[in-house]
Structure formats: structure tokens, C-alpha cells
Design an enzyme around this catalytic site. Structure first.
Site, PDB file in Angstrom:
ATOM      1  N   SER A 171     -10.928  -0.978   3.884  1.00  0.00           N
ATOM      2  CA  SER A 171     -10.280  -1.252   5.131  1.00  0.00           C
ATOM      3  C   SER A 171      -9.845   0.107   5.934  1.00  0.00           C
ATOM      4  O   SER A 171      -9.248   1.038   5.243  1.00  0.00           O
ATOM      5  CB  SER A 171      -9.049  -2.098   4.698  1.00  0.00           C
ATOM      6  OG  SER A 171      -9.429  -3.228   4.065  1.00  0.00           O
TER       7      SER A 171
ATOM      8  N   ARG B 253       0.967  -1.263  -0.203  1.00  0.00           N
ATOM      9  CA  ARG B 253      -0.119   0.120   0.054  1.00  0.00           C
ATOM     10  C   ARG B 253       0.823   1.417   0.028  1.00  0.00           C
ATOM     11  O   ARG B 253       0.537   2.276   0.579  1.00  0.00           O
ATOM     12  CB  ARG B 253      -1.018  -0.072   1.209  1.00  0.00           C
ATOM     13  CG  ARG B 253      -1.733  -1.264   1.290  1.00  0.00           C
ATOM     14  CD  ARG B 253      -2.655  -1.610   0.010  1.00  0.00           C
ATOM     15  NE  ARG B 253      -3.425  -2.632   0.189  1.00  0.00           N
ATOM     16  CZ  ARG B 253      -3.398  -3.798  -0.400  1.00  0.00           C
ATOM     17  NH1 ARG B 253      -1.805  -3.627  -1.381  1.00  0.00           N
ATOM     18  NH2 ARG B 253      -3.970  -4.933  -0.277  1.00  0.00           N
TER      19      ARG B 253
ATOM     20  N   GLU C 236      -5.299   3.073   6.752  1.00  0.00           N
ATOM     21  CA  GLU C 236      -5.296   2.834   5.273  1.00  0.00           C
ATOM     22  C   GLU C 236      -6.338   3.915   4.627  1.00  0.00           C
ATOM     23  O   GLU C 236      -5.771   4.125   3.525  1.00  0.00           O
ATOM     24  CB  GLU C 236      -5.707   1.464   4.874  1.00  0.00           C
ATOM     25  CG  GLU C 236      -5.514   1.057   3.144  1.00  0.00           C
ATOM     26  CD  GLU C 236      -5.854  -0.531   2.841  1.00  0.00           C
ATOM     27  OE1 GLU C 236      -6.296  -0.624   1.963  1.00  0.00           O
ATOM     28  OE2 GLU C 236      -5.298  -1.120   3.708  1.00  0.00           O
TER      29      GLU C 236
END
Length: 319
Positions: free
Chosen positions: A231, A178, A301
Site C-alpha cells: 500500500s 501503522r 505508508e
């Protein structure tokens, strides 16, 4: 201007002439979460060709520019986003030959996954589980259901914060979980205008079945029928944030109209009328519980954007 409000920045004259430019645009209407104050200035061009000049002019004038993709993991502050907020057009995937496809920065990843399947090009099936844009997916090396952008990315086209055009190979982007070099200097603030991916020939019927299976699994495992940002936290090394949050008994925990999903403990749902302050307070509580019980520091996130303080909403119109 409302008491305590900040003034709307004066845009350069060339930017004020952009077709479709709007002042004080409510962003809760523009994001999937339905949370957030207004953009000082909003521009969603049908043709992004003038974007480079606009970036350069705003840079000189000291006006912040934020590109807002599909708004699928962006938590817009209750005070809105200062400066100019841009949304790129959601154009479709284009096959270039040899299994290479090009996605404009504003292309929606689920649509691209279905288009690739119809063309008999495999490797992008995971994209059906990413509700954002191709540009944002490259920026954050987005992934889902065992796949991620790093596995397929060849290169990206950028407009730098100064308005210059660059093409960067995937090997130079330091793609991690990520994360990418696009999040850090010297590329922070650049706009991804296109991505090119290397796919592989495959049976279209099989690819359609694979994408449909991912859609079914997503609906089974994740909250549906409510608004969320996906998320909330990244998975820590060797573990899953959802497992840790679940073990802390956080399902159903609530702050205001923000609630931890009863189906998946790593999702915060907007029950209707939640504020970004509600979401951030609930996320802080979740992080604290996991730290206290497991000694693990979870990392967000979701991406907070803009001003957290609603008093900074400006009531001033165009200069």
C-alpha cells in the site's frame, strides 16, 4: 569521487573490522522494489552480537545507521543511503511455552505465520500478508486482513541508538494505526532485535487452511507478478485509500516506469527501471488528485529512505 558527490563517511576502526562489511553496496539488489542507489556501507551479519558496539561507535563518530528489513515497503532514494546500512539475519520463530513465541528482529513475517500454524498456535495468520520482518512489523504496527501486531505483541527487545539494551512492554509503545512510539523520540533510531507475541492453541490443519485462504485473497486483490511496495498510502479514518484513488480514475496512471496498478489503485508498480523520483512524483500526483476531489490528505505508508538526488552517489571507496 564523482563531481557533486558526497564523501563516504569514515567509519570507526572497530566498525571497519566487522566481518562482511562492504562499501558502496547497490541497494536495488537488496530490496523487493529493485529501486535505489548504494549504501555507503553495508553489513548483513550472520551474528548480530556486535551490533550494539557498532551502534555506539557510529553514534560517537556521527555516522548514520539505518536498519533495512526485507525492503518490502522501503523506497530507497536514487542517491542511496548514507552511513551504515544493516540487515539483520532472518532467523525463525521460537516457541517459549504458554503460547508465547519469540521472533528475532529479522524474522520474515510470512514464514513466522506458517511456523506458528504448524505448531498449532493461532493468532498470527495475518502475518502471511505482511512481506516484511518482525522488527519492522513492530515498529509500524503492521497489519493485514483484519489483524495487526498490537493484538498479539507482548514486548520488544531493543538496541538503543547508543547501543544500550532495553525491553519494552507493548503497553508502553503507544501502538496505533501503522504507528508506534518506536518511530518517535526517545526510541527513534533504536533497533528491534526481537519481539514476543502471545498466541493461542488451535488446530494446525485449521490454521494452515486460514493462512492459505489469506494467501489466495492477497493474490486475488493485490497485484502479482510485478514489483510493488504494498500500500502506497495509509487508509484515512473511516475510509480506504484504494477506494478514493480508484474514484479519481488513477488506475494505470504512470510516471516514467512507475505505474498505478490496474488491479489495486493504492499500489505503485515498478514496470522495470523505475526510479525513486518516478515513484515519488506519481505518489504526489495521486495525493493531489484525492485532495482536489475529496478534500482528504493521504499519508504515505511506504517509507522513503536515503538521498533522493543521484548526484550524491559517492564513487569513493573505503578510507
Amino acid at each position: 569521487m564523482a563531481e557533486g558527490a558526497l564523501p563516504v563517511p569514515a567509519l570507526p576502526r572497530s566498525v571497519r573490522r566487522l566481518p562482511g562489511l562492504r562499501a558502496a553496496e547497490p541497494l536495488h539488489r537488496r530490496v523487493q522494489y529493485r529501486i535505489g542507489g548504494p549504501a555507503d556501507w553495508w553489513w548483513a551479519p550472520a551474528d548480530p552480537a556486535p551490533l550494539g558496539e557498532a551502534l555506539a561507535a557510529c553514534r560517537v563518530a556521527g555516522v548514520a545507521v539505518t536498519v533495512l528489513g526485507a525492503g518490502s515497503n522501503a523506497l530507497v532514494g536514487d542517491g542511496g543511503i548514507p552511513g551504515l546500512v544493516v540487515r539483520l539475519p532472518s532467523a525463525r520463530l521460537r516457541a517459549l511455552g504458554g503460547g508465547v513465541v519469540e521472533l528475532p528482529g529479522g524474522a520474515r513475517m510470512p514464514r513466522a505465520a506458517f511456523d506458528a500454524a504448524d505448531l498449532g498456535l493461532g493468532g498470527l495468520e495475518f502475518g502471511v500478508g505482511i512481506p516484511g520482518t518482525a522488527g519492522a512489523a513492530a515498529w509500524g504496527n503492521a497489519g493485514a486482513f483484519g489483524g495487526e501486531m498490537a493484538q498479539r505483541l507482548l514486548e520488544v527487545d531493543l538496541l538503543t541508538a547508543e547501543g544500550g539494551r532495553r525491553t519494552l512492554a507493548a503497553a508502553t509503545l503507544d501502538l496505533g494505526y501503522r504507528s508506534s512510539a518506536l518511530q518517535r523520540p526517545p526510541w527513534a533510531g533504536a533497533v528491534v532485535t526481537a519481539v514476543r507475541l502471545q498466541l493461542r492453541p488451535a488446530d494446525p490443519a485449521g490454521l494452515r487452511a486460514a493462512t492459505a485462504a489469506i494467501v489466495r485473497e492477497r493474490r486475488r486483490a493485490q497485484p502479482t507478478g510485478v514489483r510493488s511496495l504494498g500500500s502506497t498510502f495509509k487508509n484515512p479514518p473511516g475510509d480506504h485509500a484504494g477506494r478514493l484513488l480508484d474514484a479519481c480514475g488513477l488506475r494505470g496512471e504512470r510516471v516514467g516506469a512507475a505505474q498505478v496498478s490496474a488491479r489495486h489503485a493504492n499500489f505503485i508498480c515498478n514496470l522495470g527501471g523505475a526510479s525513486s523520483a518516478d515513484v515519488l512524483a506519481l505518489a504526489a500526483r495521486m495525493r493531489h488528485r484525492v485532495r482536489e476531489q475529496f478534500g482528504v490528505e493521504l499519508q504515505l505508508e511506504i517509507v522513503p529512505l536515503g538521498r533522493p538526488d543521484p548526484l550524491h552517489i559517492s564513487a569513493q571507496g573505503p578510507p
